[in-house]
Design a protein around this motif. Structure first.
Motif, mmCIF file in Angstrom:
data_model
loop_
_atom_site.group_PDB
_atom_site.id
_atom_site.type_symbol
_atom_site.label_atom_id
_atom_site.label_comp_id
_atom_site.label_asym_id
_atom_site.label_seq_id
_atom_site.Cartn_x
_atom_site.Cartn_y
_atom_site.Cartn_z
ATOM 1 N N LYS A 100 -4.709 19.760 49.440
ATOM 2 C CA LYS A 100 -4.484 21.335 49.012
ATOM 3 C C LYS A 100 -3.660 21.157 47.464
ATOM 4 O O LYS A 100 -2.523 20.759 47.714
ATOM 5 C CB LYS A 100 -3.699 22.247 50.105
ATOM 6 C CG LYS A 100 -3.380 23.316 49.570
ATOM 7 C CD LYS A 100 -4.426 24.354 49.656
ATOM 8 C CE LYS A 100 -3.910 25.891 49.316
ATOM 9 N NZ LYS A 100 -5.148 26.832 49.265
ATOM 10 N N ASN A 104 -6.572 24.781 42.637
ATOM 11 C CA ASN A 104 -7.694 24.401 43.117
ATOM 12 C C ASN A 104 -7.874 24.498 44.669
ATOM 13 O O ASN A 104 -7.101 24.819 45.327
ATOM 14 C CB ASN A 104 -8.027 22.990 42.782
ATOM 15 C CG ASN A 104 -7.609 22.499 41.581
ATOM 16 O OD1 ASN A 104 -8.639 22.983 40.550
ATOM 17 N ND2 ASN A 104 -6.823 22.193 40.938
ATOM 18 N N GLU A 105 -9.454 24.497 45.095
ATOM 19 C CA GLU A 105 -9.384 24.688 46.472
ATOM 20 C C GLU A 105 -9.021 23.364 47.405
ATOM 21 O O GLU A 105 -8.947 22.384 46.676
ATOM 22 C CB GLU A 105 -10.985 25.292 46.762
ATOM 23 C CG GLU A 105 -11.032 26.623 46.202
ATOM 24 C CD GLU A 105 -12.612 26.867 46.185
ATOM 25 O OE1 GLU A 105 -13.327 26.208 46.656
ATOM 26 O OE2 GLU A 105 -13.018 28.058 45.925
ATOM 27 N N THR A 106 -9.130 23.212 48.476
ATOM 28 C CA THR A 106 -8.892 22.191 49.160
ATOM 29 C C THR A 106 -10.268 21.324 49.095
ATOM 30 O O THR A 106 -11.290 21.658 49.334
ATOM 31 C CB THR A 106 -8.713 22.502 50.748
ATOM 32 O OG1 THR A 106 -7.600 23.494 50.901
ATOM 33 C CG2 THR A 106 -8.717 21.369 51.814
ATOM 34 N N THR A 135 -15.617 21.075 47.787
ATOM 35 C CA THR A 135 -14.153 22.117 48.071
ATOM 36 C C THR A 135 -14.521 23.213 49.064
ATOM 37 O O THR A 135 -15.571 23.395 49.371
ATOM 38 C CB THR A 135 -13.566 22.553 46.837
ATOM 39 O OG1 THR A 135 -14.421 23.520 46.321
ATOM 40 C CG2 THR A 135 -13.390 21.420 45.697
ATOM 41 N N MET A 136 -13.337 23.788 49.394
ATOM 42 C CA MET A 136 -13.404 24.935 50.479
ATOM 43 C C MET A 136 -12.134 25.698 50.168
ATOM 44 O O MET A 136 -11.178 24.997 49.907
ATOM 45 C CB MET A 136 -14.131 24.814 51.717
ATOM 46 C CG MET A 136 -12.936 23.849 52.638
ATOM 47 S SD MET A 136 -13.385 23.773 54.305
ATOM 48 C CE MET A 136 -13.271 25.422 54.636
ATOM 49 N N GLN A 137 -12.157 26.945 50.481
ATOM 50 C CA GLN A 137 -10.972 27.707 50.838
ATOM 51 C C GLN A 137 -10.316 27.280 52.248
ATOM 52 O O GLN A 137 -11.357 27.635 53.121
ATOM 53 C CB GLN A 137 -11.078 29.077 50.565
ATOM 54 C CG GLN A 137 -11.428 29.590 49.080
ATOM 55 C CD GLN A 137 -10.435 29.893 48.346
ATOM 56 O OE1 GLN A 137 -9.212 29.520 48.690
ATOM 57 N NE2 GLN A 137 -10.718 30.333 47.103
ATOM 58 N N THR A 139 -6.620 26.990 54.795
ATOM 59 C CA THR A 139 -5.058 26.809 54.797
ATOM 60 C C THR A 139 -4.933 25.886 55.917
ATOM 61 O O THR A 139 -3.725 25.461 55.938
ATOM 62 C CB THR A 139 -4.615 28.159 55.330
ATOM 63 O OG1 THR A 139 -5.427 28.712 56.290
ATOM 64 C CG2 THR A 139 -4.509 29.237 54.049
ATOM 65 N N THR A 156 -10.053 28.265 57.884
ATOM 66 C CA THR A 156 -9.022 29.323 57.488
ATOM 67 C C THR A 156 -8.179 30.133 58.589
ATOM 68 O O THR A 156 -7.499 30.716 58.392
ATOM 69 C CB THR A 156 -10.100 30.409 56.869
ATOM 70 O OG1 THR A 156 -10.990 30.806 57.991
ATOM 71 C CG2 THR A 156 -10.830 30.222 55.758
ATOM 72 N N ASP A 258 0.037 37.073 52.761
ATOM 73 C CA ASP A 258 -1.105 36.508 53.201
ATOM 74 C C ASP A 258 -0.965 36.882 54.988
ATOM 75 O O ASP A 258 -1.996 36.266 55.868
ATOM 76 C CB ASP A 258 -0.913 35.000 53.099
ATOM 77 C CG ASP A 258 -0.914 34.980 51.543
ATOM 78 O OD1 ASP A 258 -1.718 35.712 50.967
ATOM 79 O OD2 ASP A 258 -0.233 33.995 50.937
ATOM 80 N N ASN A 693 -9.988 27.706 41.206
ATOM 81 C CA ASN A 693 -9.992 28.652 42.317
ATOM 82 C C ASN A 693 -9.823 29.970 41.406
ATOM 83 O O ASN A 693 -8.600 30.478 41.004
ATOM 84 C CB ASN A 693 -8.632 28.289 43.088
ATOM 85 C CG ASN A 693 -8.513 29.283 44.062
ATOM 86 O OD1 ASN A 693 -9.324 30.305 44.555
ATOM 87 N ND2 ASN A 693 -7.239 29.617 44.632
#
Length: 718
Positions: A100, A104-106, A135-137, A139, A156, A258, A693
């Motif tokens: 992460k 940038n995204e993951t 990649t992807m968003q 957390t 997510t 968030d 991102n």
């Protein structure tokens, strides 16, 4: 792993392509309510050796580990935090990591064997990716080992998992026992970054240490914070955004709430200070749902560095503070862009304006350094932002490439170092409302006759509201950078224009020109540019044109600023440094002249020019620099990526500073590309990649921060 084998493995875990993974291989866990805070420095976890801080334990055989990353301080766009499996604790060890990053995204990276260069789903190992762009968003992260296969997932919500990549035997082979844990790297030597994790499951780390040679030692601490994202009472989570609308005394700060952490409401705001000073707090806003927020701050000191961070205080008593970001107020001159640093001239300082741009534009990503991919991005319909996820040389194959999409912003600053260079073809803007930033174009003679007469950059006839800013134009076969006939509202700002080819076809023809302003062009602004090692047209202002020529440096010319008899111009604050001048630096036309100088001063400045008593045109609000400041400023800020110059751009700047260089760049076909010792032939830039991102709001501020990052060595990307 073959697709059939991978699907079999996924089914064994009880998933579809996306779904909830059972904790089949649990090896213990830290309580979900525990917050793990890791500080880590280190240059990078990449290439053949690593530097970072590691919180780990040794695991024998299979494992299945999940964690949530609650925050990561933005010490660099490629700072990173995440789950890692590592064969040994040596700095060159075979490893796999879900990473992460702030900018940038993951994504997923690995080193296939000790001492090898690392690969990732965004660079070198893209064929292993199971998500678009690798990649992807996310957390949440999940790292699974089953036998000799390593799989990386993102989520997510911590329940529904998406496979990012799987690494099969042969690509990477771990022994039965390996080290599994949390890795944190600041990607900024001598500076610690802070990452917070929660909801760690499947692992109970027991040891921590720095891996590799780091300048500042890292640390690990754990607390009873509830860890955002779990059920029940958890901590709120707030993130720090960027500063926008920055002037000499005020700024707008942005952030995001968030997670409310289970509370019914929360008060959000900001703390800010002069760098190293005491924190002050803004007013707060009460929020009952997640989302972005902003606050205006005023009374700031001009030309000053500031830090700020978002804050949240939830109604249940829990609180959180986001990572620290920074901005710099502008000086009192009013020029210099939203950041206050970087070049003196901003995009709106000429007659053209980027006011058409807003958050509704579509984003077009150039992920491969090819003509076809760039053409797809700049041609079509609808307002757009073109960003670059690769660096490299884009060969235009001897033919021009036209920008035909109206309302198109081409942000070359978003490319990773060393940026984008176009070769063997004209890059022409044949559309209205266009911004081109931080690109290089080097036409050269090519290997056929198709590019005879081509510029490196130009705007087409009749275009309106076009800006070329911080571009490098060189080795043009006719001119290097020009403005179309009968065009309106065009700005060339902070550009580096040099070495038009004197003999591009090997037949003795006399070229080596810089810039031509085509007949009838109106409201042309030429601001803060450098023209170097060109024989003439520095610039050439043709019949019926109306132009402002302010704060430019002209070096090593035979004929400089030539105007036709009906030309009107305001020529202010320019520095002319001739090496082989036939007549005078400024010739012909009708012009208001102020604070223009030659070096040496004995060189005649004007000849045959009808001097006007007032400026025939001038951009509203523009204040020119003194000519005494122009050379220093333009040497620092002209051209594509002045904080990240390629060898040829650096060579030109050095030659100007040393008053050196050959008079002409002679370039017949038979030796130019391979053998020309001075220019070294067409550049072959590495194709480095990163994943951008791109925010859904605040796009203008985001691309301005990317621009500042390649213009000012002290700035960082957003």
């Amino acid at each position: 792993m073959a697709n059939h084998d991978r699907r079999t493995f996924i089914r064994a875990l009880g998933l579809g392509a996306t779904g909830a993974v059972a904790s089949t291989y649990a090896t213990g866990s830290v309580a979900a309510a525990t917050t793990i805070t890791i500080e880590g420095a280190g240059y990078d976890i990449w290439n053949a050796r690593d530097e970072f801080h590691y919180y780990y334990t040794e695991v024998d055989g299979d494992f299945d580990v999940t964690v949530r990353i609650d925050s990561l301080e933005n010490t660099d766009d490629w700072a990173r935090a995440g789950l890692m499996v590592r064969q040994t604790l040596n700095d060159d060890a075979e490893h796999a990591m879900i990473r992460k990053t702030p900018g940038n995204e993951t994504s997923f990276q690995w080193r296939s064997d000790d001492g090898n260069d690392a690969e990732s789903t965004t660079s070198g190992g893209t064929g292993e990716a199971e998500t678009s762009g690798g990649t992807m968003q996310a957390t949440w992260q999940r790292l699974v080992r089953s036998g000799d296969t390593i799989e990386a997932y993102g989520s997510t919500d911590g329940s529904n998992w998406t496979l990012i990549a799987d690494i099969s035997p042969g690509e990477i082979d771990f022994a039965g026992s390996a080290y599994v844990g949390l890795a944190v790297c600041s990607h900024n030597e001598g500076t610690l970054t802070t990452a917070e994790f929660s909801n760690l499951s499947g692992l109970s780390p027991s040891d921590n240490q720095d891996i590799g040679t780091v300048e500042v030692g890292g640390s690990v601490s754990t607390g009873s914070g509830d860890g955002g994202g779990g059920s029940g009472d958890t901590d709120p989570v707030v993130s720090t955004g960027s500063a926008s609308s920055v002037d000499s005394s005020s700024a707008t700060l942005s952030g995001g709430l968030d997670d409310l952490g289970g509370a019914s409401s929360a008060d959000v705001g900001f703390e800010y200070r002069e760098t190293g000073g005491n924190w002050s707090a803004t007013a707060t806003q009460s929020r009952s749902s997640t989302g972005s927020f902003s606050e205006d701050v005023s009374g700031l000191a001009s030309g000053t560095d500031y830090e700020f961070r978002a804050t949240v205080a939830a109604s249940d008593g829990d609180s959180d503070t986001g990572s620290t970001n920074s901005f710099t107020t502008s000086d009192d001159s009013g020029n210099g862009g939203t950041s206050g640093d970087g070049a003196y001239f901003d995009l709106s300082d000429g007659f053209a304006s980027p006011s058409w741009f807003d958050d509704s534009v579509s984003v077009h990503r150039v992920q491969n350094a090819t003509r076809s991919e760039l053409a797809n991005a700049v041609q079509g319909s609808g307002p757009r932002l073109v960003v670059f996820e690769t660096s490299g040389t884009i060969d235009l194959d001897g033919d021009e490439l036209e920008v035909t999409a109206d309302q198109c912003w081409i942000a070359g600053q978003t490319a990773p170092s060393p940026g984008i260079t176009l070769t063997q073809g004209l890059f022409q803007v044949n559309a209205d409302d266009v911004v081109v930033q931080h690109l290089r174009s080097r036409v050269g003679p090519g290997d056929s006759g198709n590019i005879q007469g081509n510029d490196s950059f130009n705007s087409a006839d009749g275009t309106q509201n076009v800006i070329f800013d911080h571009c490098t134009a060189s080795w043009g076969v006719d001119e290097c950078m020009s403005v179309g006939y009968d065009s309106t509202d065009t700005t060339l700002s902070n550009c580096l224009v040099y070495e038009g080819l004197y003999d591009p076809y090997g037949n003795g023809e006399d070229h080596n020109y810089a810039t031509l302003i085509g007949d009838g062009a109106d409201n042309v602004a030429l601001l803060g540019n450098v023209w170097a090692k060109t024989r003439g047209r520095v610039p050439r202002l043709k019949s019926g044109t109306r132009s402002v020529v302010a704060n430019n440096v002209m070096y090593f010319f035979n004929e400089a600023t030539n105007m036709d008899g009906d030309t009107e111009a305001s020529i202010v604050g320019n520095l002319y440094i001739p090496q082989d001048l036939e007549d005078t630096a400024i010739e012909g036309g009708n012009a208001y002249l102020e604070d223009n100088v030659t070096d040496p001063s004995s060189t005649p400045l004007t000849g045959g020019t009808s001097e006007l008593s007032s400026r025939p045109l001038w951009p509203s609000g523009l204040s020119a620099m003194s000519s005494g400041d122009v050379e220093s400023h333009n040497m620092n800020y002209a051209g594509a990526r002045p904080a990240d110059r390629t060898s040829n751009d650096s060579r030109i700047v050095s030659e100007i500073q040393d008053r050196a260089g050959d008079a002409y760049t002679d370039s017949p076909y038979d030796y130019w590309v391979a053998d020309h010792e001075e220019v070294g032939g067409y550049p072959q830039l590495p194709e480095n990649t990163h994943s951008l991102n791109v925010p859904s709001s605040g796009l203008r501020d985001w691309i301005d921060q990317w621009a500042l990052a390649v213009e000012d060595p002290n700035a960082s990307p957003p």
